[in-house]
Design a protein around this motif. Sequence first.
Motif, mmCIF file in Angstrom:
data_model
loop_
_atom_site.group_PDB
_atom_site.id
_atom_site.type_symbol
_atom_site.label_atom_id
_atom_site.label_comp_id
_atom_site.label_asym_id
_atom_site.label_seq_id
_atom_site.Cartn_x
_atom_site.Cartn_y
_atom_site.Cartn_z
ATOM 1 N N GLY A 257 -0.044 -10.937 -44.307
ATOM 2 C CA GLY A 257 -0.687 -10.795 -42.999
ATOM 3 C C GLY A 257 -1.686 -9.657 -42.836
ATOM 4 N N HIS A 258 -2.127 -9.035 -43.934
ATOM 5 C CA HIS A 258 -3.140 -7.982 -43.821
ATOM 6 C C HIS A 258 -4.528 -8.556 -44.116
ATOM 7 C CE1 HIS A 258 -0.021 -5.013 -43.469
ATOM 8 N NE2 HIS A 258 0.558 -5.498 -44.550
ATOM 9 N N PHE A 259 -5.546 -7.820 -43.705
ATOM 10 C CA PHE A 259 -6.910 -8.279 -43.954
ATOM 11 C C PHE A 259 -7.610 -7.346 -44.935
ATOM 12 C CE2 PHE A 259 -5.828 -10.337 -40.030
ATOM 13 C CZ PHE A 259 -6.351 -11.618 -40.215
ATOM 14 N N LEU A 260 -8.419 -7.927 -45.778
ATOM 15 C CA LEU A 260 -9.217 -7.104 -46.678
ATOM 16 C C LEU A 260 -10.646 -7.624 -46.678
ATOM 17 C CD1 LEU A 260 -9.783 -8.577 -49.759
ATOM 18 C CD2 LEU A 260 -7.308 -8.511 -49.637
ATOM 19 N N GLU A 261 -11.543 -6.736 -47.058
ATOM 20 C CA GLU A 261 -12.954 -7.084 -46.990
ATOM 21 C C GLU A 261 -13.615 -7.030 -48.364
ATOM 22 O OE1 GLU A 261 -14.016 -5.403 -42.576
ATOM 23 O OE2 GLU A 261 -14.052 -4.030 -44.263
ATOM 24 N N SER A 262 -14.551 -7.929 -48.540
ATOM 25 C CA SER A 262 -15.370 -7.933 -49.749
ATOM 26 C C SER A 262 -16.811 -8.172 -49.294
ATOM 27 C CB SER A 262 -14.993 -9.067 -50.700
ATOM 28 O OG SER A 262 -13.654 -9.415 -50.585
ATOM 29 N N THR B 161 -23.983 -9.969 -56.604
ATOM 30 C CA THR B 161 -22.936 -8.985 -56.883
ATOM 31 C C THR B 161 -21.829 -9.046 -55.835
ATOM 32 O OG1 THR B 161 -24.606 -7.529 -57.843
ATOM 33 C CG2 THR B 161 -22.494 -6.522 -57.272
ATOM 34 N N VAL B 162 -20.610 -9.182 -56.293
ATOM 35 C CA VAL B 162 -19.476 -9.115 -55.370
ATOM 36 C C VAL B 162 -18.873 -7.720 -55.459
ATOM 37 C CG1 VAL B 162 -17.140 -9.926 -54.863
ATOM 38 C CG2 VAL B 162 -18.939 -11.579 -55.372
ATOM 39 N N CYS B 163 -18.698 -7.104 -54.299
ATOM 40 C CA CYS B 163 -18.069 -5.790 -54.206
ATOM 41 C C CYS B 163 -16.623 -6.013 -53.750
ATOM 42 C CB CYS B 163 -18.868 -4.970 -53.193
ATOM 43 S SG CYS B 163 -18.139 -3.400 -52.787
ATOM 44 N N GLN C 87 -11.025 -12.493 -54.806
ATOM 45 C CA GLN C 87 -12.161 -12.236 -53.908
ATOM 46 C C GLN C 87 -13.444 -12.806 -54.526
ATOM 47 O OE1 GLN C 87 -12.208 -7.959 -52.626
ATOM 48 N NE2 GLN C 87 -10.129 -7.917 -53.419
ATOM 49 N N VAL C 88 -13.550 -12.671 -55.852
ATOM 50 C CA VAL C 88 -14.744 -13.162 -56.557
ATOM 51 C C VAL C 88 -14.781 -14.698 -56.519
ATOM 52 C CG1 VAL C 88 -15.971 -13.170 -58.777
ATOM 53 C CG2 VAL C 88 -14.658 -11.149 -58.087
ATOM 54 N N ALA C 89 -13.636 -15.304 -56.839
ATOM 55 C CA ALA C 89 -13.577 -16.775 -56.874
ATOM 56 C C ALA C 89 -13.849 -17.354 -55.489
ATOM 57 C CB ALA C 89 -12.200 -17.212 -57.372
ATOM 58 N N ARG C 90 -13.257 -16.766 -54.469
ATOM 59 C CA ARG C 90 -13.420 -17.315 -53.118
ATOM 60 C C ARG C 90 -14.867 -17.188 -52.635
ATOM 61 N NH1 ARG C 90 -9.255 -19.303 -50.263
ATOM 62 N NH2 ARG C 90 -7.207 -18.915 -51.160
ATOM 63 N N ILE C 91 -15.486 -16.052 -52.908
ATOM 64 C CA ILE C 91 -16.881 -15.877 -52.458
ATOM 65 C C ILE C 91 -17.790 -16.857 -53.182
ATOM 66 C CG2 ILE C 91 -18.835 -14.255 -52.448
ATOM 67 C CD1 ILE C 91 -16.810 -12.053 -51.750
ATOM 68 N N SER C 92 -17.532 -17.066 -54.461
ATOM 69 C CA SER C 92 -18.329 -18.046 -55.197
ATOM 70 C C SER C 92 -18.161 -19.433 -54.576
ATOM 71 C CB SER C 92 -17.897 -18.038 -56.671
ATOM 72 O OG SER C 92 -18.634 -18.975 -57.388
ATOM 73 N N ARG C 93 -16.927 -19.794 -54.255
ATOM 74 C CA ARG C 93 -16.676 -21.106 -53.649
ATOM 75 C C ARG C 93 -17.293 -21.218 -52.250
ATOM 76 N NH1 ARG C 93 -12.613 -24.696 -55.535
ATOM 77 N NH2 ARG C 93 -13.121 -25.879 -53.681
ATOM 78 N N MET C 94 -17.164 -20.162 -51.451
ATOM 79 C CA MET C 94 -17.649 -20.230 -50.068
ATOM 80 C C MET C 94 -19.168 -20.293 -49.989
ATOM 81 S SD MET C 94 -15.021 -17.510 -48.342
ATOM 82 C CE MET C 94 -15.568 -17.548 -46.627
ATOM 83 N N THR C 95 -19.838 -19.648 -50.950
ATOM 84 C CA THR C 95 -21.305 -19.584 -50.885
ATOM 85 C C THR C 95 -21.973 -20.573 -51.826
ATOM 86 O OG1 THR C 95 -21.347 -17.904 -52.627
ATOM 87 C CG2 THR C 95 -21.261 -17.121 -50.346
#
Length: 359
Positions: free
Chosen positions: A87-92, A117-119, A152-160
């Motif tokens: 239930g916590h949130f994190l940012e990339s 670049t993913v941070c 975080q890397v995989a999800r950003i690649s999928r989302m974008t």
Amino acid sequence: MKALYGSTSDEIETFVIAQGLPKYRAAQILDWIYQKNVLAWDEIKNLPKDALQKLSGEIRLTALEPGEEKKAVAGGPTKFLFKTPDGHFLESVLISQKDAPDSREGEETIPQGRRETVCVSTQLGCKIQCAFCASGQGKFTRNLTAGEIVEQVARISRMTGKKITNVVFMGMGEPLDNYEATLKAVRILIEPWGFAFGARRVTVSTSGITPKILEFVKAVDGRVRLSVSLHSSIDEVRSSLVPINQRYPLKELVSALRRINQDLKREITFEYTLIAGVNDSDEEAEGIAMIAKPLRAKINVIPYNPIAEFPHKAPTPEATERFCDQLERRGLRVTLRQTVGRDIDAACGQLRLDRMSAR
Ligand code: SF4
């Protein structure tokens, strides 16, 4: 193993065999999760249905929940918000650069206009508490797992729909304060059975936990890039900005970096957040030169981005230009970066959300 994301090749092999499946299934799963970035069991196409059912009953595939994205100014970075299972949130952040100013990275050439670049964040909160960073001011909750980092890397690649070319460990948290998970995540990112990024396209940034820097560089054989938050060449000033300096002062930090530089012939980058009236003097420029020149280190100067809670002031563009000139005149390689964190309510207050600006 709480989720398949974040597992190594050996761990997945052991798991697959324990489930009564042939060993080669592990390689198939690795390919689907780290190369094809699948985020649901039913997206894995070449495993028999009964095997998928069995595996999905045993373990979660993903370490994170679906996220949302928040776009900054046109052409700027995009922030992503992900939820952890507890239930916590994190940012990339995704930083898309059309014109990569440094098109050669090690032996690899990055085609113009194709740097994505993913941070990534490595902790929920941060114990280091730098004086100018929003992430350090909140409560430290916990370390992220290796799965939560690489996903975080995989999800950003999928989302974008974008092919990610670089990963920087510069989001929320001090990567080397979450040593084991950071090391495991780096391995998953660079190994051929993992995401298979060229090692020079992965950068780990640290505030200067000296013994961990040495341990980490040895563990990865100096392959990934190292970026150190310098922020001052004077112990007293640095301690006020980066409190870890009281424990590992500049002398100790610099001697460790010299060892890395000499033994592994690896380049080091310094991050330098420029704050008006705090660390923008000629004395600082001279001190930085003394530290950086023998290391042949590159300096990224980041003008401070004011945050309501903090008293510090941003340098004027003229003062920033002057400071960069002072460094260049001393023979240093300098890149001026611009924070755009303000536009997207950045995770790590200063360093983290920046984009290259041609100097
Ligand atoms: S700048 Fe980095 S190390 Fe310092 S408090 Fe922020 S997240 Fe932690």
